[in-house]
Design an enzyme around this catalytic site. Sequence first.
Site, PDB file in Angstrom:
ATOM      1  N   GLU A  28       0.974  -1.355   0.179  1.00  0.00           N
ATOM      2  CA  GLU A  28      -0.098  -0.092  -0.175  1.00  0.00           C
ATOM      3  C   GLU A  28       0.821   1.346   0.022  1.00  0.00           C
ATOM      4  OE1 GLU A  28      -1.460   1.729   3.106  1.00  0.00           O
ATOM      5  OE2 GLU A  28      -1.212   0.217   4.668  1.00  0.00           O
ATOM      6  N   LYS A  89      -5.744  10.562   0.428  1.00  0.00           N
ATOM      7  CA  LYS A  89      -5.782   9.218   1.163  1.00  0.00           C
ATOM      8  C   LYS A  89      -7.020   8.437   0.473  1.00  0.00           C
ATOM      9  CE  LYS A  89      -6.666   7.426   5.716  1.00  0.00           C
ATOM     10  NZ  LYS A  89      -7.230   7.856   6.985  1.00  0.00           N
ATOM     11  N   ASP A 141     -17.656   6.074  13.424  1.00  0.00           N
ATOM     12  CA  ASP A 141     -16.230   6.029  12.722  1.00  0.00           C
ATOM     13  C   ASP A 141     -15.635   4.287  12.710  1.00  0.00           C
ATOM     14  OD1 ASP A 141     -13.743   6.123  11.458  1.00  0.00           O
ATOM     15  OD2 ASP A 141     -13.261   7.986  12.595  1.00  0.00           O
ATOM     16  N   SER A 143     -13.631   1.967   9.649  1.00  0.00           N
ATOM     17  CA  SER A 143     -12.971   2.049   8.721  1.00  0.00           C
ATOM     18  C   SER A 143     -13.531   1.250   7.536  1.00  0.00           C
ATOM     19  CB  SER A 143     -11.432   1.373   8.850  1.00  0.00           C
ATOM     20  OG  SER A 143     -10.573   1.690   7.679  1.00  0.00           O
ATOM     21  N   LYS A 162      -3.873  -1.385  15.438  1.00  0.00           N
ATOM     22  CA  LYS A 162      -3.374  -0.599  16.700  1.00  0.00           C
ATOM     23  C   LYS A 162      -4.316  -0.545  17.682  1.00  0.00           C
ATOM     24  CE  LYS A 162       0.271   2.119  14.758  1.00  0.00           C
ATOM     25  NZ  LYS A 162       0.514   2.416  13.428  1.00  0.00           N
TER      26      LYS A 162
HETATM   27  N1  PSU Z   1      -3.140   1.938  10.710  1.00  0.00           N
HETATM   28  C1  PSU Z   1      -1.767   1.862  11.116  1.00  0.00           C
HETATM   29  N2  PSU Z   1      -1.081   2.328  10.035  1.00  0.00           N
HETATM   30  C2  PSU Z   1      -1.372   2.860   8.878  1.00  0.00           C
HETATM   31  C3  PSU Z   1      -2.923   2.831   8.681  1.00  0.00           C
HETATM   32  C4  PSU Z   1      -3.730   2.191   9.752  1.00  0.00           C
HETATM   33  O1  PSU Z   1      -1.216   1.331  12.235  1.00  0.00           O
HETATM   34  O2  PSU Z   1      -0.718   3.350   7.958  1.00  0.00           O
HETATM   35  C5  PSU Z   1      -3.488   3.364   7.250  1.00  0.00           C
HETATM   36  C6  PSU Z   1      -3.773   2.168   6.349  1.00  0.00           C
HETATM   37  O3  PSU Z   1      -3.648   2.660   5.200  1.00  0.00           O
HETATM   38  C7  PSU Z   1      -5.191   2.019   6.728  1.00  0.00           C
HETATM   39  C8  PSU Z   1      -5.594   3.483   6.840  1.00  0.00           C
HETATM   40  O4  PSU Z   1      -5.999   1.323   5.583  1.00  0.00           O
HETATM   41  O5  PSU Z   1      -4.767   4.008   7.798  1.00  0.00           O
HETATM   42  C9  PSU Z   1      -7.059   3.372   7.619  1.00  0.00           C
HETATM   43  O6  PSU Z   1      -7.635   4.679   7.546  1.00  0.00           O
HETATM   44  P1  PSU Z   1      -9.069   5.040   8.231  1.00  0.00           P
HETATM   45  O7  PSU Z   1      -8.953   4.578   9.835  1.00  0.00           O
HETATM   46  O8  PSU Z   1      -9.456   6.501   8.030  1.00  0.00           O
HETATM   47  O9  PSU Z   1     -10.001   3.900   7.588  1.00  0.00           O
HETATM   48 MN    MN Z   2     -12.670   6.649   9.464  1.00  0.00          MN
END
Ligand code: PSU
Ligand code: MN
Length: 308
Positions: A28, A89, A141, A143, A162
């Site tokens: 990614e 993003k 929220d 993902s 995390k």
């Molecule tokens: N968690 C991490 N490192 C990262 C991400 C998440 O520990 O780099 C990044 C990944 O690309 C993941 C994105 O797909 O953040 C998720 O973002 P959101 O929570 O906005 O969906």
């Molecule tokens: Mn989100």
Amino acid sequence: MKRNSTIIHYHPSVAKALKTKKPILALESTIISHGVPYPNNVKMALRLQEIALDHGAVPATIAIIKGKLHIGLTPREIEYLAKTKGVLKVSRPDFATCMALDLDGATTVAGTMIAADMANIKVFATGGIGGVHRGAEDSFDISADLTELSQTPVVVVSAGAKAILDLPKTIEYLETQGVPIIGYNTEEFPAFYSRSSGIRLYHKVTSAAQIAKIYKTHLKLGFNSGILVANPIPAKYEIPSSEIGKIINIAVKESKKHLVAKKDLTPFLLSKILELTKGRSLASNLKLVENNVMIGAQIAVQIAKEKV
Ligand code: PSU
Ligand code: MN
């Protein structure tokens, strides 16, 4: 979008590997543009490509550059993505706009899965996936990585997620969505920096060949979801949850104080943790991604050769 569409640009080595059915590993780019600071991000991205090659898979780092979807990046393109400000993003809702308006975009786990699937790439290695944020019962929220896992048949190798997230809710959500989670040499869902989270998994394997076999069986049965491989950080690089937990709590508090939300929340928490650990977390982060790329490449090799 069709696989042979002219708006997809294949790196020559990826195009060749696709044609000859050689193992390929997707990587990614959000981690490059929004996860790790410059210049460490460049070093990391190049090193990950090398590790994939060393373990028998052609690396395909995925990103959108000036509106073109790239499957496989050159060192120059990596440098560009790592340095350029204002890179979007890109998750599922962002592809068409980013590409139609000739913008730059770094793909998230969801975005990378989508692009890998378009390119017929079966395996993708990352650091941690996104998930259900703490307080999601109010903020909603969650993902898009989780819904993507439920609808796109790619093997995603991660070190779990995390603890900035609500990990039990993340696991429950994946279970509801029917996403298989396979522990690689572990019976627990790993918490990125820490090997354990206290959350038990139902399935454990001890080899890449087993994962390849599970994936092929999954497809033969007609399932369309992804498979999440949970590969814990190597013990010597682990940061115990008693230690990182405090830091994470401070980062989450700060995000609330500054009303950080939506797409900005995860990058904010990641950079806050880096700042608060004075870079120590970065070393662990790099090691666990490297470890995932190694296993991801091994899985890609097994999928390319194994007959089930
Ligand atoms: N968690 C991490 N490192 C990262 C991400 C998440 O520990 O780099 C990044 C990944 O690309 C993941 C994105 O797909 O953040 C998720 O973002 P959101 O929570 O906005 O969906
Ligand atoms: Mn989100």
